[in-house]
Each structure stands twice: as C-alpha cells, then as structure tokens.
Design a protein around this motif. Structure first.
Motif, PDB file in Angstrom:
ATOM      1  N   ILE A  52      25.661 -59.150 -21.938  1.00  0.00           N
ATOM      2  CA  ILE A  52      26.612 -59.672 -20.952  1.00  0.00           C
ATOM      3  C   ILE A  52      28.031 -59.592 -21.501  1.00  0.00           C
ATOM      4  N   MET A  53      28.196 -59.840 -22.799  1.00  0.00           N
ATOM      5  CA  MET A  53      29.513 -59.714 -23.414  1.00  0.00           C
ATOM      6  C   MET A  53      30.023 -58.278 -23.291  1.00  0.00           C
ATOM      7  N   GLY A  79      34.305 -61.861 -16.714  1.00  0.00           N
ATOM      8  CA  GLY A  79      34.597 -60.435 -16.765  1.00  0.00           C
ATOM      9  C   GLY A  79      35.268 -59.946 -15.498  1.00  0.00           C
ATOM     10  N   GLU A  80      34.796 -60.404 -14.348  1.00  0.00           N
ATOM     11  CA  GLU A  80      35.400 -60.007 -13.071  1.00  0.00           C
ATOM     12  C   GLU A  80      36.833 -60.523 -12.948  1.00  0.00           C
ATOM     13  N   ALA A  90      26.289 -68.358 -18.765  1.00  0.00           N
ATOM     14  CA  ALA A  90      26.735 -69.132 -17.606  1.00  0.00           C
ATOM     15  C   ALA A  90      27.961 -68.531 -16.931  1.00  0.00           C
ATOM     16  N   PHE A  91      28.922 -68.034 -17.731  1.00  0.00           N
ATOM     17  CA  PHE A  91      30.208 -67.659 -17.161  1.00  0.00           C
ATOM     18  C   PHE A  91      30.637 -66.226 -17.467  1.00  0.00           C
ATOM     19  N   THR A 101      17.029 -70.102 -16.440  1.00  0.00           N
ATOM     20  CA  THR A 101      17.519 -69.564 -17.707  1.00  0.00           C
ATOM     21  C   THR A 101      18.609 -70.449 -18.293  1.00  0.00           C
ATOM     22  N   LEU A 102      19.528 -70.899 -17.456  1.00  0.00           N
ATOM     23  CA  LEU A 102      20.631 -71.736 -17.931  1.00  0.00           C
ATOM     24  C   LEU A 102      20.132 -73.104 -18.406  1.00  0.00           C
ATOM     25  N   ILE A 103      19.141 -73.656 -17.705  1.00  0.00           N
ATOM     26  CA  ILE A 103      18.581 -74.946 -18.116  1.00  0.00           C
ATOM     27  C   ILE A 103      17.925 -74.834 -19.488  1.00  0.00           C
TER      28      ILE A 103
END
Length: 255
Positions: free
Chosen positions: A155-156, A121-122, A115-116, A232-234
């Motif tokens: 993503i990490m 990261g940005e 989600a975040f 995907t988040l749901i």
C-alpha cells in the motif's frame, strides 16, 4: 503440538487476509512469537512462511506488468532487490530486545497505512507530482522496509507511485505484487542463508497460508469489501495495541 496448531491456524488466517486485503503479517508474526520463537527469528520465519502466497499472486498478475510512470519495471525491480537485501541484513543485525522495542511502532505504521494509505495517496496525487529519481529513492527505502518488516509495504508503494503515475491505481497491482515479492525473495534467501528460520513452524504455517490464501480468494468474491476492510483494520488495531501494552506497559507501571 499446541505450537503447531497455533502457527497453522495463524497461517491460514494470514493467507486469507493477504488474499482479501493484506495485513497477514499482523497475525503470522505474533503467532510465531507466541510459539516461542525469539522476535527476530519469528519475523524472519513469518516472512518465509507467507512468501509463496505472494509469488503466486505476482504470477497471476504477470500480464499486467509495465513501467510505473516513466520508470521501467527493471529499474524498480533492481532498486527493490537491493533495498530488500539491506533491510534483511539490518534485521539480522538487530538484537531481539531492540526489535521487540521497535516492533509496536512498526505495527502502528503498518496499521496507519492500512487505514489511510490509499486515501492519503489520492490526496497527495492531487497536490504533488514527483520525478523518476525521487520515486527510485523512495522505492529503495520501501525495499529496505520490506526486507526488514514489510507490513503494508504494498500500500505504501501504491501511495508513492500515485504521485508519479496518473493511471488508475488498480492497474498498478501487477508491479506492486512483483516488487513486494522481490523484496521478500531477497529477504527469504538472506534469512535462510543466515539460518535465521525455524523450519518446522515455518513449513506448518506456509502450508496453511497457501490453503488460507485460496480460501480467502474464494471468500473475497462473495463478501462485501467494506466488511473485509473493517475486519482487517480491527485485527491490525487490536494486535498493535496489544504489543504496545506488552512492551511498554511494564515500563509505565514501574514509574
């Protein structure tokens, strides 16, 4: 027969999710558990089943491989391989009861990252910059996480690398897919050698995941990105809540 239908359907969906936005393990792991596998064996089998799709992605991105900031891809690869082995060995030494207790928190961590992670990261990249030694240390920890569980580990990695490398994050997709596959490859070999994989269910899911990955890639060219991300988040949030209720609900009800 119902178990094979379940894992095949989950494999197809997981392969499609990984091709679209990631998070396929949110579907594949619960399906393996629902098919009757103990949690640790389910996680190992799920990792093996989704591995070929990751290798295909890494091969497709091979022309974009290069260093991450000042850190060579070879150093990143070796660090990730060692971390992946440590994580896989740690999983095999974890009892199913302990893993069941920890699993909801791992899913929550992966959900939060889905989600975040990119936004975080940005934000961090605008405020901090870290050196090569710190990146390799964190990369080892991510390799351990990848070998142990691995949800949203790609993503990490991107979030951490953004603190080192000022390149457009899309250009880091090639090393991301390679290093995620590296952590998984060591885990796959370790799980297979330890006979921790339930092969009938794994093969059924693996074949379905390949078809799902191809279908997901085709869908990704047409579907709006915001719809894909929302879906995907749901799914990830729903499965995470379900595991928290399943694991901790009985404890709370007895108080």
């Amino acid at each position: 027969m119902q178990a094979f239908i379940l894992v095949s359907g989950a494999g197809f969906l997981a392969g499609a999710m990984n091709a679209l936005a990631g998070g396929g393990s949110f579907v594949s792991l619960p399906a393996m558990i629902a098919a009757g596998l103990p949690p640790v064996q389910a996680n190992a089998s799920s990792t093996v089943a989704l591995f070929p799709g990751g290798v295909v992605s890494a091969w497709a991105y091979r022309d974009g491989l290069g260093p991450v900031g000042s850190v060579s891809i070879r150093k990143m690869l070796v660090t990730t391989l060692v971390g992946g082995f440590v994580g896989a060995a740690l999983l095999l030494s974890t009892s199913s009861r302990t893993f069941s207790f920890v699993l909801p928190w791992l899913l929550l961590c992966a959900s939060f990252t889905l989600a975040f992670g990119r936004r975080l990261g940005e934000t961090l990249r605008r405020r901090w910059h870290i050196g090569a030694v710190a990146v390799l240390s964190i990369q080892f920890a991510l390799g351990v996480y990848g070998g142990y569980f691995g949800g949203a580990v790609g993503i990490m990695m991107m979030a951490v690398w953004g603190l080192l490398d000022a390149r457009d994050l899309k250009s880091l997709n090639a090393p991301r897919t390679l290093l995620v596959s590296a952590a998984n490859s060591v885990a796959v070999l370790t799980f297979a050698a330890a006979q921790a994989v339930r092969w009938p269910e794994t093969i059924a899911m693996l074949l379905a995941a390949i078809v799902g990955g191809y279908s997901g890639a085709q869908l990704g060219r047409r579907a709006p990105p915001q719809w894909i991300r929302a879906g995907t988040l749901i799914v990830s949030a729903g499965i995470t809540v379900a595991f928290f209720v399943k694991t901790y609900g009985p404890m709370l009800s007895h108080r």
